[in-house]
Design a protein around this motif. Structure first.
Motif, PDB file in Angstrom:
ATOM      1  N   ARG A  94       0.642  -1.123  -0.142  1.00 17.13           N
ATOM      2  CA  ARG A  94       0.217   0.041  -0.166  1.00 17.13           C
ATOM      3  C   ARG A  94       0.780   1.266   0.047  1.00 17.13           C
ATOM      4  NH1 ARG A  94      -0.233  -2.238   4.626  1.00 17.13           N
ATOM      5  NH2 ARG A  94      -0.188  -1.422   6.839  1.00 17.13           N
ATOM      6  N   ALA A  95       1.856   1.374   0.414  1.00 17.33           N
ATOM      7  CA  ALA A  95       2.925   2.680   1.102  1.00 17.33           C
ATOM      8  C   ALA A  95       3.888   2.394  -0.930  1.00 17.33           C
ATOM      9  CB  ALA A  95       3.935   2.077   1.755  1.00 17.33           C
ATOM     10  N   ARG A  96       3.466   1.726  -1.279  1.00 16.04           N
ATOM     11  CA  ARG A  96       4.977   1.310  -2.589  1.00 16.04           C
ATOM     12  C   ARG A  96       3.872   2.101  -3.431  1.00 16.04           C
ATOM     13  NH1 ARG A  96       9.213  -2.025  -2.862  1.00 16.04           N
ATOM     14  NH2 ARG A  96       9.120  -1.934  -4.942  1.00 16.04           N
ATOM     15  N   GLN A  97       2.383   1.390  -3.556  1.00 13.79           N
ATOM     16  CA  GLN A  97       1.420   2.083  -4.500  1.00 13.79           C
ATOM     17  C   GLN A  97       1.482   3.310  -4.204  1.00 13.79           C
ATOM     18  OE1 GLN A  97      -1.798  -0.539  -4.012  1.00 13.79           O
ATOM     19  NE2 GLN A  97      -1.683  -1.612  -5.645  1.00 13.79           N
ATOM     20  N   THR A  98       1.224   3.820  -3.475  1.00 14.37           N
ATOM     21  CA  THR A  98       0.647   5.273  -2.935  1.00 14.37           C
ATOM     22  C   THR A  98       1.662   6.150  -3.829  1.00 14.37           C
ATOM     23  OG1 THR A  98      -0.209   4.637  -0.602  1.00 14.37           O
ATOM     24  CG2 THR A  98       0.260   7.360  -1.116  1.00 14.37           C
TER      25      THR A  98
END
Length: 180
Positions: free
Chosen positions: A66-70
């Motif tokens: 979720r952080a990488r996609q953000t």
């Protein structure tokens, strides 16, 4: 009262909490992707960083999906994204671990972006902010939701010099994308 500037050049730490994540059954926490709302809000966060001239020289991002996609969706709003380092220490990190990672930033980085998770990010901003403009600190303490952006300014010769209470919280905003 506004914190008195220290010595050294102005540095900026931009702290972005990952966008809203989904909770699919059977998926480990680290591997959770963004939810539909997160897919809308992450680009809005990127646009907000560009509009306010908060673009980083370097980004430090958690390895969680979720952080990488953000990061990918936010930085996709800019012409040329800066380098990014995906650091596993940022996943589920507390203030001491977060500070360790931030303090390793190269000296030529003036604006550093940190993409990660709560409660660590909220606690980090609260720890570093010796003062704030307007009601930014009150809003941070009330709630630091997904996609929230906090901006801390401070003076220092190196990132190693960043200490609790040394920064001024100059902004706290929560960009949201429109429904599609």
């Amino acid at each position: 009262m506004i914190a008195r500037p220290g010595s050294g050049p102005l540095r900026r730490l931009v702290v972005l909490r990952h966008a809203k994540s989904a909770r699919p059954e059977g998926v480990a926490d680290h591997d959770r992707p963004l939810a539909r709302r997160g897919l809308r809000d992450a680009p809005a966060a990127g646009r907000a960083l560009a509009e306010h001239d908060w673009l980083p020289d370097l980004a430090l991002c958690s390895t969680a999906v979720r952080a990488r996609q953000t990061w990918e969706l936010a930085s996709g709003q800019w012409g040329t994204p800066p380098p990014v380092r995906h650091d596993p220490r940022l996943y589920a990190a507390g203030v001491p671990e977060l500070l360790d990672v931030v303090r390793e930033a190269p000296g030529d980085v003036e604006t550093l972006l940190l993409v990660g998770h709560n409660p660590g990010l909220e606690d980090l901003v609260d720890t570093l902010a010796g003062d704030a403009l307007d009601d930014a600190l009150d809003r941070l303490r009330a709630k630091y939701p997904t996609s929230a952006v906090a901006v801390l300014d401070w003076h220092g010769t190196t990132w190693r010099a960043l200490a609790p209470g040394a920064a001024l919280l100059t902004a706290m905003t929560v960009p949201r994308g429109g429904r599609k």
